[in-house]
Scaffold this motif. Sequence first.
Motif, PDB file in Angstrom:
ATOM      1  N   LEU A 136       0.829  -1.212   0.000  1.00 41.56           N
ATOM      2  CA  LEU A 136       0.000   0.000   0.000  1.00 41.56           C
ATOM      3  C   LEU A 136       0.863   1.261   0.000  1.00 41.56           C
ATOM      4  N   GLY A 137       1.934   1.250   0.799  1.00 43.49           N
ATOM      5  CA  GLY A 137       2.832   2.406   0.835  1.00 43.49           C
ATOM      6  C   GLY A 137       3.520   2.633  -0.494  1.00 43.49           C
ATOM      7  N   ALA A 138       3.930   1.540  -1.152  1.00 45.48           N
ATOM      8  CA  ALA A 138       4.573   1.675  -2.461  1.00 45.48           C
ATOM      9  C   ALA A 138       3.587   2.220  -3.489  1.00 45.48           C
ATOM     10  N   GLY A 139       2.336   1.787  -3.421  1.00 46.16           N
ATOM     11  CA  GLY A 139       1.331   2.293  -4.355  1.00 46.16           C
ATOM     12  C   GLY A 139       1.088   3.782  -4.172  1.00 46.16           C
ATOM     13  N   VAL A 140       1.033   4.218  -2.924  1.00 47.35           N
ATOM     14  CA  VAL A 140       0.836   5.649  -2.659  1.00 47.35           C
ATOM     15  C   VAL A 140       2.046   6.446  -3.134  1.00 47.35           C
ATOM     16  N   ALA A 141       3.249   5.933  -2.883  1.00 46.37           N
ATOM     17  CA  ALA A 141       4.467   6.638  -3.300  1.00 46.37           C
ATOM     18  C   ALA A 141       4.539   6.751  -4.817  1.00 46.37           C
ATOM     19  N   ILE A 142       4.221   5.683  -5.519  1.00 49.58           N
ATOM     20  CA  ILE A 142       4.262   5.721  -6.982  1.00 49.58           C
ATOM     21  C   ILE A 142       3.201   6.673  -7.521  1.00 49.58           C
ATOM     22  N   GLY A 143       2.017   6.645  -6.925  1.00 46.36           N
ATOM     23  CA  GLY A 143       0.962   7.564  -7.356  1.00 46.36           C
ATOM     24  C   GLY A 143       1.344   9.015  -7.144  1.00 46.36           C
ATOM     25  N   THR A 144       2.040   9.295  -6.052  1.00 47.16           N
ATOM     26  CA  THR A 144       2.471  10.661  -5.774  1.00 47.16           C
ATOM     27  C   THR A 144       3.562  11.100  -6.747  1.00 47.16           C
ATOM     28  N   LEU A 145       4.477  10.207  -7.063  1.00 47.12           N
ATOM     29  CA  LEU A 145       5.571  10.570  -7.954  1.00 47.12           C
ATOM     30  C   LEU A 145       5.123  10.737  -9.397  1.00 47.12           C
ATOM     31  N   LEU A 146       4.062  10.043  -9.819  1.00 49.29           N
ATOM     32  CA  LEU A 146       3.637  10.109 -11.210  1.00 49.29           C
ATOM     33  C   LEU A 146       2.691  11.267 -11.514  1.00 49.29           C
ATOM     34  N   THR A 147       2.129  11.910 -10.496  1.00 49.75           N
ATOM     35  CA  THR A 147       1.239  13.041 -10.779  1.00 49.75           C
ATOM     36  C   THR A 147       2.079  14.259 -11.121  1.00 49.75           C
ATOM     37  N   PRO A 148       1.698  14.991 -12.161  1.00 54.44           N
ATOM     38  CA  PRO A 148       2.496  16.160 -12.549  1.00 54.44           C
ATOM     39  C   PRO A 148       2.302  17.303 -11.553  1.00 54.44           C
ATOM     40  N   ALA A 149       3.345  18.075 -11.379  1.00 56.27           N
ATOM     41  CA  ALA A 149       3.271  19.241 -10.499  1.00 56.27           C
ATOM     42  C   ALA A 149       2.527  20.346 -11.225  1.00 56.27           C
ATOM     43  N   GLN A 150       1.638  21.000 -10.529  1.00 60.23           N
ATOM     44  CA  GLN A 150       0.868  22.082 -11.123  1.00 60.23           C
ATOM     45  C   GLN A 150       1.246  23.373 -10.421  1.00 60.23           C
ATOM     46  N   ALA A 151       1.733  24.323 -11.182  1.00 60.76           N
ATOM     47  CA  ALA A 151       2.143  25.597 -10.626  1.00 60.76           C
ATOM     48  C   ALA A 151       1.130  26.667 -10.996  1.00 60.76           C
ATOM     49  N   MET A 152       1.058  27.704 -10.170  1.00 67.14           N
ATOM     50  CA  MET A 152       0.144  28.806 -10.433  1.00 67.14           C
ATOM     51  C   MET A 152       0.802  29.749 -11.442  1.00 67.14           C
TER      52      MET A 152
END
Length: 102
Positions: A14-30
């Motif tokens: 579960l921790g690995a899934g959350v970490a991978i999901g966090t790393l794959l989402t693109p950063a959105q800047a204002m």
Amino acid sequence: MDRRGFLLGLAGALGAGVAIGTLLTPAQAMVLDQLKDIAPEAPPGAGPAGHTPDGTPVDTTQWGPPGVPPGRRHRRRRRRRVCAVRRDRWGRPVRRCWYVYR
């Protein structure tokens, strides 16, 4: 089946899934254009406080160095251990120690 190993593996997956999901989402800047004119200048004679575009008042803040304000400095109290020989209720000498703050 070893319960501890199973639960540890489940938590790791579960921790690995959350970490991978966090790393794959693109950063959105204002966009910087949105930051312009957030706090418009106050009209002359209005004082330092202004209003945001939706009418909410902007509070003034005062910044200072971190730590205790100059008028509130406290003297550090040192403690010292003091011992004395006293007599207990049967008349035997007993060493008693306590702390004294100077």
